[in-house]
Structures are given as structure tokens and as C-alpha cells.
Design a protein around this motif. Structure first.
Motif, PDB file in Angstrom:
ATOM      1  N   UNK A 199       0.867  -1.247   0.041  1.00  0.00           N
ATOM      2  CA  UNK A 199       0.105   0.156  -0.020  1.00  0.00           C
ATOM      3  C   UNK A 199       0.907   1.302   0.116  1.00  0.00           C
ATOM      4  N   UNK A 200       1.041   1.872  -1.060  1.00  0.00           N
ATOM      5  CA  UNK A 200       1.896   3.131  -1.279  1.00  0.00           C
ATOM      6  C   UNK A 200       1.134   4.310  -0.437  1.00  0.00           C
ATOM      7  N   UNK A 201       1.891   4.990   0.400  1.00  0.00           N
ATOM      8  CA  UNK A 201       1.433   6.052   0.974  1.00  0.00           C
ATOM      9  C   UNK A 201       1.476   7.416   0.410  1.00  0.00           C
ATOM     10  N   UNK A 202       2.913   7.660  -0.146  1.00  0.00           N
ATOM     11  CA  UNK A 202       3.297   8.724  -0.942  1.00  0.00           C
ATOM     12  C   UNK A 202       4.478   7.977  -1.735  1.00  0.00           C
ATOM     13  N   UNK A 203       5.120   8.763  -2.742  1.00  0.00           N
ATOM     14  CA  UNK A 203       6.435   8.371  -3.386  1.00  0.00           C
ATOM     15  C   UNK A 203       7.333   8.026  -2.293  1.00  0.00           C
ATOM     16  N   UNK A 204       8.076   7.044  -2.268  1.00  0.00           N
ATOM     17  CA  UNK A 204       9.164   6.591  -1.418  1.00  0.00           C
ATOM     18  C   UNK A 204       8.571   5.878  -0.214  1.00  0.00           C
ATOM     19  N   UNK A 205       7.175   5.775   0.222  1.00  0.00           N
ATOM     20  CA  UNK A 205       6.604   5.446   1.470  1.00  0.00           C
ATOM     21  C   UNK A 205       5.666   4.243   1.075  1.00  0.00           C
ATOM     22  N   UNK A 206       5.886   2.917   1.715  1.00  0.00           N
ATOM     23  CA  UNK A 206       4.893   1.818   1.613  1.00  0.00           C
ATOM     24  C   UNK A 206       4.740   1.195   2.692  1.00  0.00           C
ATOM     25  N   UNK A 207       3.373   0.886   2.912  1.00  0.00           N
ATOM     26  CA  UNK A 207       3.139  -0.160   3.872  1.00  0.00           C
ATOM     27  C   UNK A 207       2.970  -1.592   3.303  1.00  0.00           C
ATOM     28  N   UNK A 256      20.378   7.994   2.036  1.00  0.00           N
ATOM     29  CA  UNK A 256      20.031   7.445   0.747  1.00  0.00           C
ATOM     30  C   UNK A 256      19.601   6.073   1.229  1.00  0.00           C
ATOM     31  N   UNK A 257      19.668   5.693   2.439  1.00  0.00           N
ATOM     32  CA  UNK A 257      19.258   4.565   3.077  1.00  0.00           C
ATOM     33  C   UNK A 257      17.816   4.716   3.548  1.00  0.00           C
ATOM     34  N   UNK A 258      16.938   3.532   3.420  1.00  0.00           N
ATOM     35  CA  UNK A 258      15.572   3.512   3.720  1.00  0.00           C
ATOM     36  C   UNK A 258      15.616   3.337   5.407  1.00  0.00           C
ATOM     37  N   UNK A 259      14.367   3.498   5.933  1.00  0.00           N
ATOM     38  CA  UNK A 259      13.938   3.050   7.245  1.00  0.00           C
ATOM     39  C   UNK A 259      13.066   1.715   7.198  1.00  0.00           C
ATOM     40  N   UNK A 260      13.006   0.693   7.925  1.00  0.00           N
ATOM     41  CA  UNK A 260      12.048  -0.392   7.856  1.00  0.00           C
ATOM     42  C   UNK A 260      11.499  -0.332   9.382  1.00  0.00           C
ATOM     43  N   UNK A 261      10.156  -0.303   9.496  1.00  0.00           N
ATOM     44  CA  UNK A 261       9.467  -0.420  10.883  1.00  0.00           C
ATOM     45  C   UNK A 261       8.642  -1.618  10.770  1.00  0.00           C
ATOM     46  N   UNK A 262       8.937  -2.502  11.664  1.00  0.00           N
ATOM     47  CA  UNK A 262       8.086  -3.680  11.948  1.00  0.00           C
ATOM     48  C   UNK A 262       7.166  -3.505  13.114  1.00  0.00           C
ATOM     49  N   UNK A 263       5.808  -3.835  12.755  1.00  0.00           N
ATOM     50  CA  UNK A 263       4.892  -3.676  14.090  1.00  0.00           C
ATOM     51  C   UNK A 263       4.366  -5.027  14.655  1.00  0.00           C
ATOM     52  N   UNK A 264       4.255  -5.084  15.719  1.00  0.00           N
ATOM     53  CA  UNK A 264       3.905  -6.402  16.551  1.00  0.00           C
ATOM     54  C   UNK A 264       3.085  -6.298  17.636  1.00  0.00           C
ATOM     55  N   UNK A 265       2.049  -6.910  17.873  1.00  0.00           N
ATOM     56  CA  UNK A 265       1.133  -6.721  18.915  1.00  0.00           C
ATOM     57  C   UNK A 265       0.081  -6.046  18.699  1.00  0.00           C
ATOM     58  N   UNK A 266      -0.313  -4.967  19.784  1.00  0.00           N
ATOM     59  CA  UNK A 266      -1.688  -4.189  19.724  1.00  0.00           C
ATOM     60  C   UNK A 266      -1.536  -3.359  18.274  1.00  0.00           C
ATOM     61  N   UNK A 267      -2.771  -3.057  17.899  1.00  0.00           N
ATOM     62  CA  UNK A 267      -2.949  -2.315  16.419  1.00  0.00           C
ATOM     63  C   UNK A 267      -2.339  -0.765  17.018  1.00  0.00           C
ATOM     64  N   UNK A 268      -1.909  -0.131  16.075  1.00  0.00           N
ATOM     65  CA  UNK A 268      -1.537   1.296  16.284  1.00  0.00           C
ATOM     66  C   UNK A 268      -1.886   2.098  15.206  1.00  0.00           C
ATOM     67  N   UNK A 269      -1.841   3.539  15.359  1.00  0.00           N
ATOM     68  CA  UNK A 269      -2.147   4.496  14.315  1.00  0.00           C
ATOM     69  C   UNK A 269      -0.606   5.234  14.148  1.00  0.00           C
ATOM     70  N   UNK A 270      -0.231   5.023  12.878  1.00  0.00           N
ATOM     71  CA  UNK A 270       1.280   5.653  12.522  1.00  0.00           C
ATOM     72  C   UNK A 270       0.804   6.721  11.864  1.00  0.00           C
ATOM     73  N   UNK A 271       1.453   7.866  12.306  1.00  0.00           N
ATOM     74  CA  UNK A 271       1.352   9.259  11.563  1.00  0.00           C
ATOM     75  C   UNK A 271       2.451   9.580  10.865  1.00  0.00           C
ATOM     76  N   UNK A 272       2.228  10.104   9.329  1.00  0.00           N
ATOM     77  CA  UNK A 272       3.225  10.293   8.525  1.00  0.00           C
ATOM     78  C   UNK A 272       2.860  11.563   7.680  1.00  0.00           C
ATOM     79  N   UNK A 273       3.628  12.491   7.775  1.00  0.00           N
ATOM     80  CA  UNK A 273       3.446  13.625   7.432  1.00  0.00           C
ATOM     81  C   UNK A 273       4.526  14.052   6.509  1.00  0.00           C
ATOM     82  N   UNK A 274       4.893  15.140   6.074  1.00  0.00           N
ATOM     83  CA  UNK A 274       5.775  15.985   5.015  1.00  0.00           C
ATOM     84  C   UNK A 274       6.910  16.175   5.590  1.00  0.00           C
ATOM     85  N   UNK A 275       7.674  16.912   4.516  1.00  0.00           N
ATOM     86  CA  UNK A 275       8.968  17.675   4.934  1.00  0.00           C
ATOM     87  C   UNK A 275       9.054  18.553   6.051  1.00  0.00           C
TER      88      UNK A 275
END
Length: 215
Positions: free
Chosen positions: A15-23, A142-161
Motif C-alpha cells: 500500500x503506497x502512502x506517498x512516493x518513497x513510502x510503502x506499507x 539514501x538508505x531507507x527506514x524499515x519499521x516492523x509492527x508487532x502486538x496491539x494495533x497502532x495508528x502511524x502518523x506520516x507527514x511531510x518534509x
């Protein structure tokens, strides 16, 4: 989003959020039990703790690290350190299985060749949140960030620059992975206050693993 459906595994899709960011939905679900067992072992060597912000406030998220470098915060600022300041010992080594999971997720998101050297382990309880911030303590953006979710559901907040840019609110479930880099690498992001609940494996908590190339 493109589902990948098989009878013997959960549905996985991007699921693409914006260019460069994917779930990557459910990407870590098949490995979740082994990941949690690995995290439990890591936390024996480097227990969770509540770090201080440079302003002297206690962070609500309990944290630890594994890998060559670990992210720390105290009155001297935010930075990476090769040693656990609590024990003065090196952080526990990052397990190959965790490195491989992060590299695979990054590759699926379009960032080939990712080799993380730092993994921040965060524990959230009900009411715990992570304020909007940028990840900018690393050397190579230039290197990405990888974030793994485990356990209770959460709401991830993703903004701009900019901190004032509109915020996306993305629900995350057990086994979801978020990857962001390229044009989205230094976008503001955070986690809304965790809602109370009971996960069948982790109980009343959420564990997040954030993997980066820090050195």
C-alpha cells in the motif's frame, strides 16, 4: 494495492502512502512468533528502559537496541552509540533473521541492497505515543527506514518534509511493515497514543522494531 493470496499464508499486499513510502501489509506475520522470541532474548542482554530527552523529560516509550549501533537519548542529545550506556557493553548483535527481514522488505519497497546496522526496539503500552519527528541522526540519507509492527494495533502518523504539512493516519496491525526512503526519507512521522487492548500473543503492548543504516 496488489494482494498476494495463498491458502497457506495470510494475504500480503503493498500500500503506497506517498512516493518513497510503502506499507507491506502482513509481511512479517508468518515470522512474528520467531521475531518475538528473538526480541525476548535481546532484551535479556539489553533491557528496556525509558530514556531522557535533551530537555530532561522521560520518554513514555520504553526502548532498547541491537546491532552495531544503538540510538540513545539523554541530556547530551540524540545520537548513536556502539555501547549500551546502562551496561557500558556493546549492544547485542543483530540476528541475521532480522537483517534478512529488513533487507527483503526494503527490496520490495524499491530499496535494494539495504544492510541495517541498528535496530531500535520500542515497547508501547496504552496511552504511549511518539511525537512527530524526523529521523536525521544517521549519516546516509539514501538508505531507507524499515519499521516492523508487532502486538496491539497502532495508528502511524506520516507527514511531510515540514512539521506543519498534512498528516496521514495509517492503521497498523500485527505483522505490518512500513518502509520509507528516497523523497520521503526525512518526512515527519510518529505514533498516536496507543489504545488499550489485549493482543493474543503480546497482551497489553505493542513492540516496534525500527531498522536503519546508521553508520
Amino acid at each position: 494495492m496488489t494482494p498476494d493470496l495463498f491458502a497457506d499464508q495470510p494475504a500480503i499486499w503493498q500500500e503506497q502512502l506517498i512516493p518513497g513510502a510503502v506499507v507491506l501489509r502482513s509481511q512479517a506475520l508468518m515470522q512474528a512468533d520467531s521475531l518475538l522470541a528473538t526480541v525476548a532474548q535481546l532484551l535479556v542482554a539489553a533491557p528496556l528502559r525509558h530514556m531522557l530527552t535533551p530537555g530532561g523529560q522521560t520518554m513514555s516509550v520504553a526502548m532498547s537496541n541491537c546491532g552495531h549501533l544503538g540510538w540513545i537519548s539523554d541530556r547530551h542529545g540524540y545520537r548513536y552509540s556502539a555501547q549500551d550506556p546502562t551496561s557500558d557493553q556493546p549492544w547485542p548483535a543483530m540476528p541475521p533473521s532480522l537483517q534478512q527481514l529488513a533487507a527483503q522488505a526494503a527490496d520490495l519497497a524499491g530499496f535494494a541492497g539495504f544492510e541495517p546496522d541498528a535496530c531500535l526496539i520500542n515497547r508501547y503500552l496504552a496511552g504511549t505515543r511518539l511525537s512527530l519527528h524526523q529521523d536525521k541522526d544517521e549519516r546516509d540519507f539514501t538508505q531507507p527506514i524499515v519499521s516492523v509492527s508487532l502486538g496491539l494495533p497502532a495508528t502511524f502518523l506520516f507527514g511531510g518534509a515540514r512539521r506543519t504539512d498534512p498528516i496521514l493516519r495509517i492503521p497498523l496491525s500485527h505483522g505490518d511493515i512500513v518502509v520509507w526512503g528516497g523523497p520521503a526519507r526525512r518526512h515527519y512521522h510518529g505514533v498516536a497514543p496507543l489504545k488499550a487492548g489485549l493482543h493474543p500473543v503480546l497482551g497489553e503492548q505493542r513492540i516496534n522494531l525500527t531498522l536503519r543504516k546508521a553508520g
